[in-house]
Design an enzyme around this catalytic site. Structure first.
Site, PDB file in Angstrom:
ATOM      1  N   LYS A  57       0.844  -1.207   0.000  1.00 55.38           N
ATOM      2  CA  LYS A  57       0.000   0.000   0.000  1.00 55.38           C
ATOM      3  C   LYS A  57       0.873   1.249   0.000  1.00 55.38           C
ATOM      4  O   LYS A  57       0.603   2.219  -0.715  1.00 55.38           O
ATOM      5  CB  LYS A  57      -0.927  -0.018   1.227  1.00 55.38           C
ATOM      6  N   GLN A 101      -4.384  -1.832   9.732  1.00 51.46           N
ATOM      7  CA  GLN A 101      -4.354  -3.124   9.057  1.00 51.46           C
ATOM      8  C   GLN A 101      -5.004  -4.206   9.932  1.00 51.46           C
ATOM      9  O   GLN A 101      -4.675  -4.342  11.108  1.00 51.46           O
ATOM     10  CB  GLN A 101      -2.891  -3.498   8.733  1.00 51.46           C
ATOM     11  N   ASP A 124     -10.648   3.222   4.814  1.00 47.65           N
ATOM     12  CA  ASP A 124     -10.933   1.789   4.669  1.00 47.65           C
ATOM     13  C   ASP A 124     -12.422   1.514   4.929  1.00 47.65           C
ATOM     14  O   ASP A 124     -12.851   0.359   4.908  1.00 47.65           O
ATOM     15  CB  ASP A 124     -10.065   0.991   5.666  1.00 47.65           C
TER      16      ASP A 124
END
Ligand code: NDP
Length: 293
Positions: A57, A101, A124
């Site tokens: 990423k 994450q 996200d």
């Protein structure tokens, strides 16, 4: 074997096209004296797969001229410490997007983490407010994989309006949001899961079939309506190889479009994370015009 010419969608190529467009936009922002958008990535623990995801990423950010910051916390980090870091990132005008994450260690409640992220920086799309906005049809930040699926369908020119769409899987990050996006694009959507009866028959009705279960090669040739667009989101490692939810070889000659397990939806997911960070940057007037220090 069917007779339809199957197009294997090159998700990487499409992802690169979209990334080039974003790179151009960012270079214009920076040339005009603005600071580059910035994604903060938080990793708790040292799981090798998670490490490699966040590296990927960050590399993707760098390639389009987007800044990224990495926050690596030890596996025994307390929930309080993680929430304190998120609070700092929320308050930091130089940070536009926050990505924590997953998965998190067992001692940390992922819902508490999702709820701590400022919805304006929720790239996200984990916060309940973000999910609620999606339901109401006014979300700017949308889960990355579902956005990637929609972009692939659009790029392939698949007619969504009026189509029968079947989604297998009802997770908060893939199945549910993609079913909402399809419905908002005027498909008639059936959302399936592990208790769905006669799943094969339901799938056979689909003009658009989205598989997001993590069950390798579960979708067989005779589950696919001839001419369907098959979006295979699932990725599972089997004998060292990445395998999708769809029996890829068997779908040839039946599906009109199919995404492969490598270079399919995966690169589009990262691209949509970049897209969300750019959207978050543009939506937050404060800090945007500052030049990087
Ligand atoms: P989850 O495990 O959260 O959800 C899986 C869903 O599949 C559940 O709703 C489950 O049903 C359903 N399911 C499981 N088995 C069956 C079955 N036999 N028949 C019908 N439905 C079934 O997974 P995620 O949504 O997080 O991810 C799904 C897959 O997509 C994984 O392989 C993941 O690695 C991949 N993925 C890929 C991404 C990419 O960028 N390519 C990004 C995100 C995920 P129930 O709710 O009843 O348990």
């Amino acid at each position: 074997m069917g007779t339809i010419e199957t197009t294997v969608v090159n998700g990487l190529e499409l992802a690169n096209e979209l990334r080039d467009e974003m790179a151009q936009q960012i270079s214009e922002i920076v040339a005009a004296g603005g600071r580059a958008p910035c994604l903060a990535v938080v990793l708790v623990g040292d799981d090798p797969a998670s490490r490699s995801y966040i590296k990927g990423k960050q590399r993707a950010c760098g390639r389009i001229g987007m800044d990224s910051r990495e926050h690596l916390l030890p596996a025994d980090t307390s929930q309080t410490n993680l929430l304190d870091l998120i609070k700092d990132l929320n308050a930091d005008d130089g940070v536009d997007g926050i990505l924590v994450q997953l998965p998190l260690p067992d001692a940390i409640d992922p819902d508490a983490v999702a709820e701590a992220i400022d919805p304006a920086k929720d790239v996200d799309a984990l916060h309940p407010t973000t999910a609620g906005r999606l339901l109401r049809g006014n979300a700017e930040l949308i889960s990355c994989t579902p956005l990637g699926v929609m972009a692939v369908l659009e790029k392939c020119g698949v007619e969504i309006e009026g189509a029968r769409a079947v989604v297998i899987g009802r997770s908060n990050i893939v199945g549910k949001p993609v079913s909402i996006l399809l419905q908002q694009a005027n498909a008639t959507v059936t959302l399936c899961h592990s208790r769905t009866k006669d799943l094969a028959a339901v799938c056979r009705e689909a003009d658009i079939l989205v598989a997001a279960t993590g069950r390798p090669r579960m979708v067989k040739a005779d589950w696919i309506k001839p001419g369907a667009a098959v979006m295979d989101v699932g990725v599972t490692e089997v004998d060292g190889k990445l395998v999708g939810d769809v029996d890829f070889d068997a779908a040839q000659g039946i599906a009109k479009y199919i995404t492969p397990s490598r270079r399919g939806i995966g690169p589009m997911t990262i691209t949509m994370l970049l897209r969300n960070t750019l959207v978050a940057y543009r939506s937050r007037p404060s800090g945007r015009a500052r030049t990087a220090s």
